[in-house]
Design a protein around this motif. Structure first.
Motif, mmCIF file in Angstrom:
data_model
loop_
_atom_site.group_PDB
_atom_site.id
_atom_site.type_symbol
_atom_site.label_atom_id
_atom_site.label_comp_id
_atom_site.label_asym_id
_atom_site.label_seq_id
_atom_site.Cartn_x
_atom_site.Cartn_y
_atom_site.Cartn_z
ATOM 1 N N SER A 75 -6.475 3.859 -0.712
ATOM 2 C CA SER A 75 -7.426 4.625 -0.233
ATOM 3 C C SER A 75 -7.998 5.722 -1.286
ATOM 4 C CB SER A 75 -7.121 5.554 0.981
ATOM 5 O OG SER A 75 -6.818 4.527 1.903
ATOM 6 N N GLN A 91 -11.243 4.227 5.784
ATOM 7 C CA GLN A 91 -10.256 3.734 6.424
ATOM 8 C C GLN A 91 -10.530 4.120 7.917
ATOM 9 O OE1 GLN A 91 -6.366 4.121 4.618
ATOM 10 N NE2 GLN A 91 -5.631 2.778 6.095
ATOM 11 N N ASP A 113 -12.744 0.186 2.715
ATOM 12 C CA ASP A 113 -11.110 0.343 2.924
ATOM 13 C C ASP A 113 -10.961 -0.181 4.259
ATOM 14 O OD1 ASP A 113 -8.780 1.488 2.560
ATOM 15 O OD2 ASP A 113 -9.375 3.560 2.367
ATOM 16 N N GLU A 114 -10.224 -1.415 4.140
ATOM 17 C CA GLU A 114 -9.708 -2.045 5.238
ATOM 18 C C GLU A 114 -10.654 -2.186 6.310
ATOM 19 O OE1 GLU A 114 -5.911 -0.983 6.614
ATOM 20 O OE2 GLU A 114 -5.223 -0.144 4.533
#
Ligand SMILES: Nc1ncnc2c1ncn2[C@@H]1O[C@H](COP(=O)(O)OP(=O)(O)OP(=O)(O)O)[C@@H](O)[C@H]1O
Ligand SMILES: [Mg+2]
Lengths: 263, 265
Positions: free
Chosen positions: A52, A90, A169-170
């Motif tokens: 991140s 995230q 991010d994810e």
């Protein structure tokens, strides 16, 4: 510095000696890597390794970044980049007290302001909602959605404009297999048809197989930067997961070996 | 879901980065803030009703001495918008910071000034509604005796609301949690409340405190209200007071913009 032949487009992201400190901790240590243009690059690594942080540095929201980091030909964080990059944090970052459509309409108005763009914005918003399969929930408050649904709203915001670089991010964490497959199909379509570059962090190893390239990280350093295929071949592993475990174990063993005499 | 067709997005708009405020982005932000409040009718009701209820109470607390009600009531018309907008803004911006939407917005082509002006516009609108109701109630139903025009009361109330919004934006940068944000109210607002001349005329205070009150913006808000209360025309003092409050609000808004960092640790 690497030299690129005139035929190849310059990399979308290029880092030289990139170091980031957060608090008193050096979170990223002297990273050198390049993310190729028009491809999907997966960013993998154990929790807390700095994925991140690296993404925040790329989109220009991370402080205390040293070294060089060039994004689409500009220094990371340059104002000219702000409309060219789509970024998904995230944790879902949407307004819980607005509906899905209102959330997207607001961010669309920031990306593409003005009365003359009303029509185009409306199309963009409707398309982004469809992309993340939330059409049936378009008028629900974001705060009343499930965790996976909220993170899809957050993802939809990044799909709004036509960013040349998507930093995700994810984005698929906590989603069901069908939706994950559909989203990956969408990511590939975006890369192929729009020639956009995607940098996607993930914990799910079968997703790693779907990337064109992988960056494997561990404790703020890059362990490997290769295609999934080459990684498997190099480590004599059947899956990226096995290759990843192999590389991490190898690095841990080397670390232990190097640290022994120092103590 | 059909990704193959969806990947064709409309042509990217040409958006040169504006140097100063962008009108569309500012109004979009203001509309968004108001829309958020629109989903929270209870907050709106509290914001609008509490000043009215307090004025109503005050009117009958000072049932036997209407002159006292005039003076305190007029001061309160200036103080309410300041306090409520301070609270609402500091919590709203803190939420923007903690929810990650601020990080997202600042990674987008949104100027810091657009965001701050958007907030000021939204809460200014709310303050107009709040002050109109409170002033109307006080002047027409509770017999608040103003010599000047009630419109001037409204102008001061609006300036006070802007000052409250500005202070709220500013302190939210120093608050890491809602607990801290709420504690800034006694820290920032209470001293001004004590010294603004609501309890004793400022010249009657200890000289040191009077000097201190001279540099606190709320003092001028209350002075301005009292000018309207006592004089038929717009006096020079009124204009000075209003200008001081407006300048303070702009100054603190600018400081607030400076505390918004695109890059965070
Ligand atoms: N605000 C902060 N202040 C200080 N250190 C931080 C902060 N945020 C993160 N860190 C530290 O930086 C390191 C990297 O964090 P980062 O969030 O980049 O990890 P990650 O690889 O994304 O992990 P995950 O897969 O769990 O999301 C961690 O050791 C973390 O403790
Ligand atoms: Mg992370």
């Amino acid at each position: 510095m690497m030299n690129y032949s005139s035929k190849k487009p310059p990399p979308a992201i290029q880092a030289d000696n990139l170091t980031v400190t957060r608090g008193h901790r050096t979170v990223l240590r002297n990273l050198d890597f390049a993310v190729p243009h028009g491809q999907i690059t997966g960013l993998l690594g154990p929790s807390g390794c700095g994925k991140s942080t690296l993404m925040r540095a790329i989109v220009g929201t991370q402080a205390k970044v040293t070294g060089t980091l060039k994004v689409l030909g500009h220094p990371a964080g340059a104002p000219a980049l702000r409309s060219r990059i789509g970024y998904v944090t995230q944790a879902p970052s949407v307004y819980d007290d607005l509906t899905v459509r209102q959330n997207l309409a607001y961010f669309a108005a920031i990306l593409d302001p003005g009365r003359t763009a009303t029509e185009r914005r409306h199309e963009n918003v409707t398309r982004a909602i469809a992309d993340v399969d939330l059409t049936s929930h378009a008028d629900a408050l974001a705060g009343n959605l499930s965790g996976g649904q909220r993170s899809r709203v957050s993802l939809a915001v990044a799909l709004l404009g036509t960013p040349e670089l998507l930093v995700l991010d994810e984005p698929t964490v906590g989603l069901d297999p069908v939706l994950r497959r559909d989203l990956w199909d969408l990511f590939h379509a975006i890369a192929a048809q729009r020639r956009a570059t995607l940098l996607i962090s993930s914990h799910v190893m079968d997703e790693a197989e779907r990337c064109h390239r992988l960056l494997l990280m561990r404790e703020g350093e890059i362990l490997a930067d290769d295609t999934p295929e080459a990684l498997r071949t190099r480590t004599h592993a059947d899956t990226v997961e096995a290759a990843f475990l192999h590389l991490v174990d190898e690095a841990t063993a080397t670390d232990a070996h190097h640290k022994e005499p120092a103590r | 879901m059909t990704p193959t067709t969806n990947a064709h997005a409309p042509a990217p708009p040409a958006t040169p980065r504006p140097s100063a405020l962008n009108y569309s982005r500012t109004t979009a932000t203001a509309a968004r803030v108001l829309r958020q409040l629109g989903h929270d009718p209870r907050t709106i009701a509290l914001l609008v009703l509490i000043p009215c209820v307090m004025l109503f109470l005050l009117r009958y607390v000072f049932d036997g001495s209407p002159r006292v009600f005039d003076s305190i009531g007029a001061s309160l018309l200036g103080i309410f918008p300041l306090i409520t907008m301070f609270l609402v803004t500091s919590i709203a911006t803190l939420r923007e910071r903690t929810s990650g939407t601020l990080e997202r917005l600042l990674a987008m082509p949104l100027g810091k000034g657009d965001l701050i002006a958007g907030y000021a516009l939204a809460f200014g609108t709310l303050a107009i509604i709040q002050s109109t109701l409170a002033t109307g109630l006080a002047v027409w139903f509770l017999d608040l005796d103003v010599t000047g025009s009630p419109w001037l009361l409204l102008v001061v109330a609006l300036l006070d609301a802007l000052l409250g919004t500005a202070l709220g934006l500013f302190v939210s940068a120093f608050a890491a949690s809602e607990f801290q944000a709420v504690q800034f109210m006694p820290a920032v607002i209470f001293p001004q409340l004590l010294l603004c001349g609501l309890f004793t005329p400022r010249p009657d205070m200890h000289p040191a405190l009077e000097a201190l009150s001279n540099v606190l913006p709320m003092s001028y808000a209350v002075d301005g209200m009292n000018e309207v209360l006592l004089h038929t025309d717009m006096t020079a003092n009124f204009i000075r007071d209003a200008a001081i409050v407006a300048t303070c609000a702009l100054l603190v808004l600018t400081l607030g913009a400076a505390t918004l960092r695109r890059r965070t640790t």
